[in-house]
Design a protein around this motif. Sequence first.
Motif, PDB file in Angstrom:
ATOM      1  N   ASP A   1      14.490  -5.801   3.491  1.00  0.00           N
ATOM      2  CA  ASP A   1      15.581  -6.964   3.750  1.00  0.00           C
ATOM      3  C   ASP A   1      16.727  -6.743   5.106  1.00  0.00           C
ATOM      4  N   LYS A   2      17.289  -5.937   4.298  1.00  0.00           N
ATOM      5  CA  LYS A   2      18.399  -5.231   5.020  1.00  0.00           C
ATOM      6  C   LYS A   2      18.596  -4.499   6.030  1.00  0.00           C
ATOM      7  N   ALA A   3      19.161  -4.043   7.222  1.00  0.00           N
ATOM      8  CA  ALA A   3      19.322  -3.790   8.086  1.00  0.00           C
ATOM      9  C   ALA A   3      20.432  -2.384   8.186  1.00  0.00           C
ATOM     10  N   PHE A   4      20.439  -1.305   8.291  1.00  0.00           N
ATOM     11  CA  PHE A   4      21.864  -0.567   8.563  1.00  0.00           C
ATOM     12  C   PHE A   4      21.250   0.158  10.132  1.00  0.00           C
ATOM     13  N   PRO A   5      22.107  -0.073  10.756  1.00  0.00           N
ATOM     14  CA  PRO A   5      21.919   0.343  11.925  1.00  0.00           C
ATOM     15  C   PRO A   5      22.846   1.831  12.390  1.00  0.00           C
ATOM     16  N   VAL A   6      22.488   2.250  12.583  1.00  0.00           N
ATOM     17  CA  VAL A   6      22.852   3.818  12.605  1.00  0.00           C
ATOM     18  C   VAL A   6      23.334   4.468  14.158  1.00  0.00           C
ATOM     19  N   SER A   7      24.904   4.844  14.048  1.00  0.00           N
ATOM     20  CA  SER A   7      25.160   4.882  16.326  1.00  0.00           C
ATOM     21  C   SER A   7      24.866   5.904  16.152  1.00  0.00           C
ATOM     22  N   TRP A   8      24.497   6.467  16.934  1.00  0.00           N
ATOM     23  CA  TRP A   8      24.410   8.373  17.729  1.00  0.00           C
ATOM     24  C   TRP A   8      25.889   8.997  17.234  1.00  0.00           C
TER      25      TRP A   8
ATOM     26  N   LEU B   1      20.485  -0.108  23.765  1.00  0.00           N
ATOM     27  CA  LEU B   1      21.339  -0.603  23.357  1.00  0.00           C
ATOM     28  C   LEU B   1      21.225  -2.134  24.046  1.00  0.00           C
ATOM     29  N   SER B   2      21.606  -3.227  22.927  1.00  0.00           N
ATOM     30  CA  SER B   2      21.611  -4.407  22.845  1.00  0.00           C
ATOM     31  C   SER B   2      22.260  -5.056  21.744  1.00  0.00           C
ATOM     32  N   PHE B   3      22.777  -6.243  21.939  1.00  0.00           N
ATOM     33  CA  PHE B   3      23.600  -7.167  21.637  1.00  0.00           C
ATOM     34  C   PHE B   3      22.794  -7.573  19.747  1.00  0.00           C
ATOM     35  N   GLN B   4      23.987  -7.506  18.854  1.00  0.00           N
ATOM     36  CA  GLN B   4      22.844  -7.462  17.506  1.00  0.00           C
ATOM     37  C   GLN B   4      23.988  -8.868  17.133  1.00  0.00           C
ATOM     38  N   PRO B   5      23.242  -9.524  16.357  1.00  0.00           N
ATOM     39  CA  PRO B   5      24.023 -10.743  16.498  1.00  0.00           C
ATOM     40  C   PRO B   5      24.605 -10.734  14.987  1.00  0.00           C
ATOM     41  N   PRO B   6      26.241 -11.466  14.458  1.00  0.00           N
ATOM     42  CA  PRO B   6      26.183 -11.055  13.413  1.00  0.00           C
ATOM     43  C   PRO B   6      25.634 -11.296  12.521  1.00  0.00           C
ATOM     44  N   ILE B   7      26.329 -10.758  11.275  1.00  0.00           N
ATOM     45  CA  ILE B   7      25.395 -10.658   9.816  1.00  0.00           C
ATOM     46  C   ILE B   7      25.209 -12.015   9.211  1.00  0.00           C
ATOM     47  N   ARG B   8      25.821 -12.900   9.579  1.00  0.00           N
ATOM     48  CA  ARG B   8      26.107 -14.208   8.786  1.00  0.00           C
ATOM     49  C   ARG B   8      25.205 -14.859  10.079  1.00  0.00           C
ATOM     50  N   GLU B   9      24.479 -14.601  10.755  1.00  0.00           N
ATOM     51  CA  GLU B   9      23.774 -15.416  11.721  1.00  0.00           C
ATOM     52  C   GLU B   9      22.375 -15.194  11.350  1.00  0.00           C
ATOM     53  N   GLY B  10      22.391 -14.101  10.739  1.00  0.00           N
ATOM     54  CA  GLY B  10      21.160 -14.022  10.283  1.00  0.00           C
ATOM     55  C   GLY B  10      20.437 -13.648   8.894  1.00  0.00           C
TER      56      GLY B  10
END
Length: 173
Positions: free
Chosen positions: A7-14, A161-170
């Motif tokens: 249900d939740k996403a946790f994107p981790v950058s390099w 690399l791509s746009f990530q919508p704000p949490i409030r939108e999803g």
Amino acid sequence: MADARADKAFPVSWDQFHRDARALAWRLAGEARATGGFDAIVAITRGGLVPAAIVARELDIRLIETVCVASYHDYKTQGGLQVLKGVEERVAKIRGGEGAGVLIVDDLVDTGGTARVVRAMLPKAHFATVYAKPMGRPLVDTFVTEVSQDTWIYFPWDMGLSFQPPIREGAPG
């Protein structure tokens, strides 16, 4: 087969992953001082390769082995575990055997399936992961960050690399 997407996403950058892997090395340095150090690292492929390289550099460990276990298939579903390559006997027998003096490194412990398989191979090894979920957490000795079981971690090697919508939108409303 269970669907591993959560249900939740946790994107981790390099950058974040590198900081977290160095934080793991920092914690392991204290453990190494207390126990006489680690003679080898066993990286669980594929996710454990990157943190194992960082930890090996930080702790000056030169003997690096892999254990190859497939648990996620098509990046979405977690299914049956398959050991593709075990640990070299010479590494398993360090300090009298069963993994004593060996550090096992992985990116994540999720349900604990892979951890149980590798622990059975090296029951005396020290098991470390960068991230831990509650179901797998009891199987590791050292980790940096705990995330909820219903969170999917997007590792930097799996993303572009791509746009990530704000949490409030999803977020469900």
